[in-house]
Write an enzyme that holds these catalytic residues in place. Structure first.
Site, mmCIF file in Angstrom:
data_model
loop_
_atom_site.group_PDB
_atom_site.id
_atom_site.type_symbol
_atom_site.label_atom_id
_atom_site.label_comp_id
_atom_site.label_asym_id
_atom_site.label_seq_id
_atom_site.Cartn_x
_atom_site.Cartn_y
_atom_site.Cartn_z
ATOM 1 N N PRO A 2 0.804 -1.191 0.000
ATOM 2 C CG PRO A 2 -0.111 -1.181 2.091
ATOM 3 C CD PRO A 2 1.061 -1.642 1.361
ATOM 4 C CD GLU A 3 3.326 2.949 -4.160
ATOM 5 O OE1 GLU A 3 3.438 4.140 -4.526
ATOM 6 O OE2 GLU A 3 3.690 2.003 -4.860
#
Length: 292
Positions: A2-3
């Site tokens: 996840p960014e």
DNA sequence: ACCGCACCCTGAGCGC
DNA sequence: TGCGCTCAGGGTGCGG
């Protein structure tokens, strides 16, 4: 995994389950480096309390608790934060996925990677956190307690400007790609969106940061904001593990121009996308659209 | 001060 | 089938 966009989508969709609810129980796996705060302390700190508001700082989720303490969550590479009421093939191992027809897949039951389960007074769906590689983090901060991790973070990447990038990159010899990944410069940028933004700006990832011009910094900032906003709109990138809290896949992976498209034709000029390693991270670019 | 590197883990996919 | 290898969206801490 996840960014910034995936963390933001997660925040928006998990907040309704979490905010304002009294925590009835906290169940965890065994103590490990995953828990910066030991599970027993965590339980004591959370049970009976409410998370008033869930916010995001870069790739961290920060829950503001009713007694002034805070709960920090980081999803690392493979972290998943979701409602116990949902199911998704992404919560199952590939082996289980292969055996079970989609309609036969039962709702997810906690496995050895489900490190945190929060249940609420009055029932309803629980909030579960799963992380196979355990690169994620859970930390409780007592009231008034500072966090070195949060204090280190630079400006949120959604508010990046060319001026900030230009100032931060002067006299720096590292690759511009590595600078974008430095959370002390910009909080929230990860490997996918760094590659996508550099493509959008027509700048090669290997360029020494200090030699990137002011005009290029403006283009990188604009491209970064554009890809981050668009990814949030489309629910983030679901490439291998990422699943939203409601079990939905994101769709931004379908809009990628270079990330993990090695050998495939550039959408602009048809030149095969190249993969190289920059700062120990795989990096993807178009040698024609992103000139030296 | 800066930068590259090893390391923290598990799982998928590939060639043989 | 299985083995050994490489790769993976992140971050920290160390040494040169």
């Amino acid at each position: 995994m996840p960014e910034l966009p995936e963390v933001e989508v997660t925040r928006r969709r998990i907040a309704p389950l979490l905010e304002g609810r009294v925590i009835a129980s906290v169940t965890t796996t065994a103590p490990s480096y995953f828990f910066l705060t030991p599970p027993a302390t965590l339980r004591r700190a959370l049970v009976g309390h409410r998370i008033e508001k869930l916010e995001r700082r870069g790739k961290y989720l920060v829950g503001a608790i009713d007694d002034g303490s805070r709960l920090l969550l980081h999803l690392g590479m493979t972290g998943q934060l979701f409602s116990s009421a949902v199911t998704s093939p992404r919560l199952l191992r590939a082996s289980a996925r292969a055996i079970l027809a989609p309609e036969a897949q039962p709702s997810f039951t906690p496995d050895e990677h489900t490190h945190l389960r929060i249940a609420f007074a009055g029932g309803g769906p629980e909030v579960w956190m799963r992380d196979a590689r355990k690169f994620g983090k859970v930390e409780w901060l007592a009231p008034g307690r500072a966090s070195a991790r949060l204090d280190r973070l630079g400006d949120d990447a959604l508010s990046v400007s060319g001026a900030l990038l230009f100032a931060a990159s002067r006299k720096r010899s590292l690759a511009i790609k590595s600078l974008l990944l430095d959370q002390a410069v910009l909080a929230g940028v990860g490997n996918i969106y760094a590659d996508e933004a550099l493509f959008g700006a027509g700048v090669r990832p290997t360029r020494a940061a200090g030699r990137v011009t002011r005009a290029e910094c403006d283009r990188i900032a604009a491209a970064l904001r554009r890809v981050l906003v668009r990814s949030i709109e489309t629910g983030g990138s679901s490439i291998s593990d990422y699943v939203a809290p409601d079990g939905a896949d994101g769709a931004y992976q379908d809009e990628r121009r270079v990330y993990a498209r090695t050998g495939e034709p550039c959408h602009v000029c048809a030149t095969p996308v190249k993969r190289i390693v920059v700062g120990q991270r795989s990096s993807h670019f178009c040698a024609r659209c992103q000139a030296r």
